[in-house]
Scaffold this motif. Sequence first.
Motif, PDB file in Angstrom:
ATOM      1  N   ALA A  47     103.400  88.938 -21.211  1.00  0.00           N
ATOM      2  CA  ALA A  47     102.397  88.113 -20.525  1.00  0.00           C
ATOM      3  C   ALA A  47     101.201  87.842 -21.429  1.00  0.00           C
ATOM      4  O   ALA A  47     100.305  87.081 -21.072  1.00  0.00           O
ATOM      5  CB  ALA A  47     101.946  88.794 -19.234  1.00  0.00           C
ATOM      6  N   PHE A 113     106.092  88.349 -16.515  1.00  0.00           N
ATOM      7  CA  PHE A 113     105.327  87.471 -17.412  1.00  0.00           C
ATOM      8  C   PHE A 113     105.606  85.999 -17.141  1.00  0.00           C
ATOM      9  O   PHE A 113     104.874  85.129 -17.613  1.00  0.00           O
ATOM     10  CB  PHE A 113     105.667  87.786 -18.885  1.00  0.00           C
ATOM     11  CG  PHE A 113     107.060  87.357 -19.265  1.00  0.00           C
ATOM     12  CD1 PHE A 113     107.279  86.097 -19.814  1.00  0.00           C
ATOM     13  CD2 PHE A 113     108.140  88.198 -19.079  1.00  0.00           C
ATOM     14  CE1 PHE A 113     108.565  85.695 -20.162  1.00  0.00           C
ATOM     15  CE2 PHE A 113     109.415  87.810 -19.414  1.00  0.00           C
ATOM     16  CZ  PHE A 113     109.634  86.554 -19.959  1.00  0.00           C
ATOM     17  N   PRO A 115     105.501  82.434 -16.038  1.00  0.00           N
ATOM     18  CA  PRO A 115     104.418  81.659 -15.423  1.00  0.00           C
ATOM     19  C   PRO A 115     104.813  81.129 -14.045  1.00  0.00           C
ATOM     20  O   PRO A 115     105.937  80.682 -13.844  1.00  0.00           O
ATOM     21  CB  PRO A 115     104.204  80.492 -16.397  1.00  0.00           C
ATOM     22  CG  PRO A 115     104.905  80.872 -17.656  1.00  0.00           C
ATOM     23  CD  PRO A 115     105.969  81.857 -17.288  1.00  0.00           C
ATOM     24  N   GLY A 116     103.891  81.213 -13.139  1.00  0.00           N
ATOM     25  CA  GLY A 116     104.103  80.661 -11.804  1.00  0.00           C
ATOM     26  C   GLY A 116     104.812  81.585 -10.830  1.00  0.00           C
ATOM     27  O   GLY A 116     104.561  81.526  -9.644  1.00  0.00           O
ATOM     28  N   GLY A 118     105.599  85.082 -11.817  1.00  0.00           N
ATOM     29  CA  GLY A 118     105.401  86.475 -12.216  1.00  0.00           C
ATOM     30  C   GLY A 118     104.717  87.309 -11.155  1.00  0.00           C
ATOM     31  O   GLY A 118     105.135  88.431 -10.858  1.00  0.00           O
TER      32      GLY A 118
END
Length: 174
Positions: A47, A113, A115-116, A118
């Motif tokens: 992340a 990690f 995106p959107g 996680g």
Amino acid sequence: MIDRMLGAARLSADTYEDVERDTGATGQALLIVVLVTLASFVGQMLAGEEIDVVRGLVLGVIRGVVSWAMWALFTWLIGATILKTENTEADWGQLARGTGFAQTPGLLNVITFLPGIGLVIALLTFVWTIAGMVVAVRQCLDYSSTLRAFFVILLAFIPVLILNAIIFTLTGGS
């Protein structure tokens, strides 16, 4: 071990009864706790969090293992004394094995990690792990009440949270 992990993830009462009885499964439960800690660490690194790798790994594993052992201890103390039923018969090892296997869904933390999604994965993993803990505690303490098992977990979490805060403060938040 993999079959047991899958059974624990499926919230199978039979799986938790199996690991409760198998004193040789304590090492497997410990391994699961360490693997979940490592998965969470990798997820944080992917992340983009700035992490001192060696210090983070060592302290993360220590905190993960200590938290697991303490939660099993407090769960056992509360569940086998304060909220004991006439059927309750358990020891620390049974709770350690059950709660260790209950952490299996935490392996998904390696993909937090993304995106959107996680955060959603992290939340679902947390809820799934708590559900596993409830089943583990219900089976290990021979409860007929799922709600009683939930309250044992909730009460045991308070001292674990306090101890983790102390450890976090003493280690400089790493």
